[in-house]
Design an enzyme around this catalytic site. Structure first.
Site, PDB file in Angstrom:
ATOM      1  N   ASP A   1      -3.338  -1.043   2.208  1.00  0.00           N
ATOM      2  CA  ASP A   1      -3.366  -1.118   3.670  1.00  0.00           C
ATOM      3  C   ASP A   1      -4.255   0.006   4.192  1.00  0.00           C
ATOM      4  O   ASP A   1      -4.306   1.094   3.611  1.00  0.00           O
ATOM      5  CB  ASP A   1      -1.967  -0.913   4.250  1.00  0.00           C
ATOM      6  CG  ASP A   1      -1.036  -2.087   3.968  1.00  0.00           C
ATOM      7  OD1 ASP A   1      -1.402  -2.976   3.196  1.00  0.00           O
ATOM      8  OD2 ASP A   1       0.083  -2.089   4.537  1.00  0.00           O
TER       9      ASP A   1
ATOM     10  N   HIS B   1      -3.456  -0.644  -5.236  1.00  0.00           N
ATOM     11  CA  HIS B   1      -3.277  -1.712  -6.215  1.00  0.00           C
ATOM     12  C   HIS B   1      -4.618  -2.157  -6.812  1.00  0.00           C
ATOM     13  O   HIS B   1      -5.685  -1.841  -6.285  1.00  0.00           O
ATOM     14  CB  HIS B   1      -2.580  -2.906  -5.544  1.00  0.00           C
ATOM     15  CG  HIS B   1      -1.218  -2.584  -5.027  1.00  0.00           C
ATOM     16  ND1 HIS B   1      -0.053  -3.054  -5.602  1.00  0.00           N
ATOM     17  CD2 HIS B   1      -0.819  -1.820  -3.968  1.00  0.00           C
ATOM     18  CE1 HIS B   1       1.001  -2.611  -4.929  1.00  0.00           C
ATOM     19  NE2 HIS B   1       0.556  -1.854  -3.924  1.00  0.00           N
TER      20      HIS B   1
ATOM     21  N   SER C   1      -4.852   9.498   3.388  1.00  0.00           N
ATOM     22  CA  SER C   1      -5.606   9.543   2.145  1.00  0.00           C
ATOM     23  C   SER C   1      -6.661   8.440   2.137  1.00  0.00           C
ATOM     24  O   SER C   1      -6.716   7.611   3.035  1.00  0.00           O
ATOM     25  CB  SER C   1      -4.664   9.376   0.955  1.00  0.00           C
ATOM     26  OG  SER C   1      -3.539  10.214   1.083  1.00  0.00           O
TER      27      SER C   1
END
Length: 295
Positions: A113, A169, A256
């Site tokens: 996201d 991911h 981040s």
């Protein structure tokens, strides 16, 4: 004020920034900049704050944080009162149905996201230019042989703000190499900071590895640390097969960035994402959604 493009609503929106007053003061005032260089960018500051966020006492921060920033908790595996610490909440896992993985093998998906920028046909000595500062991939990973693989390829930058889901991911099936770690500072990766410290990506702590994907060739994964990110934790097992959407790792507290480099001639990015980048806007994306396709 950070304006971004919402891909779902097809509208521009203003990002809710956690600690925006603090960020503006730190990166805009003489006193703030002095404290930034003396303390806030240092590993010890982020480590100490990270240790606090691992403790049970930090639980009291969770509910005010969720309410202030209107975070949707309905898709989390745990209920709001079940988290053991603020970092337990910050690194929360989502239910499988919350982030469906676009399964077409010819399509590449977002690794997480966040807010996305994309650059094609990259020059390794000038990956992107911010306020006259050119990023070199050689400086970013300190490995010329690996960097040369991605000449003329595609660069995908995914910025996570503190309100986002903070696990990242794999974008395809494949096998991932072991992680290389590069020591550095802990500047914020928020655009507020980037305007003042345009070279922060290669000044910050970062980790990188090569993902041997089944459908898109070699992919360079880079994770960049930031202020108060006590750790970048890799949860994958090196040199073992993984599936598209499998977890690679997660960031502890703080905004981040995940950066991907993909070889030339392997993918085309969705026009919408290229268009918004060219206009100077990030696009909001979610883990598992399609962002490009195989050539």
């Amino acid at each position: 004020m950070i304006k971004y493009y919402n891909r779902q609503s097809k509208k521009y929106e203003i990002e809710q920034v956690a600690g925006d007053t603090y960020l503006n003061w730190i990166y805009s005032s003489p006193v703030g900049m002095t404290l930034l260089e003396l303390l806030f960018k240092k590993k010890i500051f982020s480590k100490l704050y990270g240790n606090f966020c691992d403790r049970k006492a930090s639980k009291k921060k969770i509910i005010p944080f969720v309410k202030e920033l209107n975070i949707d908790m309905s898709c989390c595996e745990k209920k709001l009162n079940d988290f053991e610490s603020f970092n337990d909440f910050f690194t929360r896992k989502l239910t499988p149905s919350a982030r469906p993985i676009y399964s077409d093998i010819n399509s590449i998906v977002s690794p997480g996201d966040g807010k996305l920028l994309v650059y094609e046909n990259i020059d390794l000595n000038n990956v992107l230019n911010i306020k006259g500062y050119s990023y070199s991939l050689y400086d970013l990973i300190k490995n010329k042989e690996t960097a040369d693989i991605f000449k003329g390829g595609t660069c995908i930058i995914l910025r996570l703000c503190p309100t986002d889901y903070h696990r990242f991911h794999f974008v395809d099936n494949g096998i991932c190499s072991s992680t290389n770690k590069i020591k550095g500072d802990y500047y914020s990766v928020n655009p507020i900071a980037l305007k003042k410290i345009p070279d922060l990506f290669f000044r910050n702590k970062r980790e990188w590895c090569i993902f041997h994907s089944e459908n898109f060739g070699e992919i360079l994964h880079i994770e960049v640390g930031a202020t108060c990110v006590g750790s970048i934790l890799q949860t994958y097992i090196p040199n073992k097969s993984v599936k598209k959407g499998d977890e690679k790792g997660y960031f502890k507290f703080g905004g981040s960035t995940t950066i991907l480099f993909i070889e030339k001639g392997k993918i085309t990015i969705d026009d919408e994402l290229i268009e918004q980048t060219n206009k100077g806007y990030e696009t909001q994306v979610f883990m598992g959604e399609k962002i490009g396709k195989k050539i």
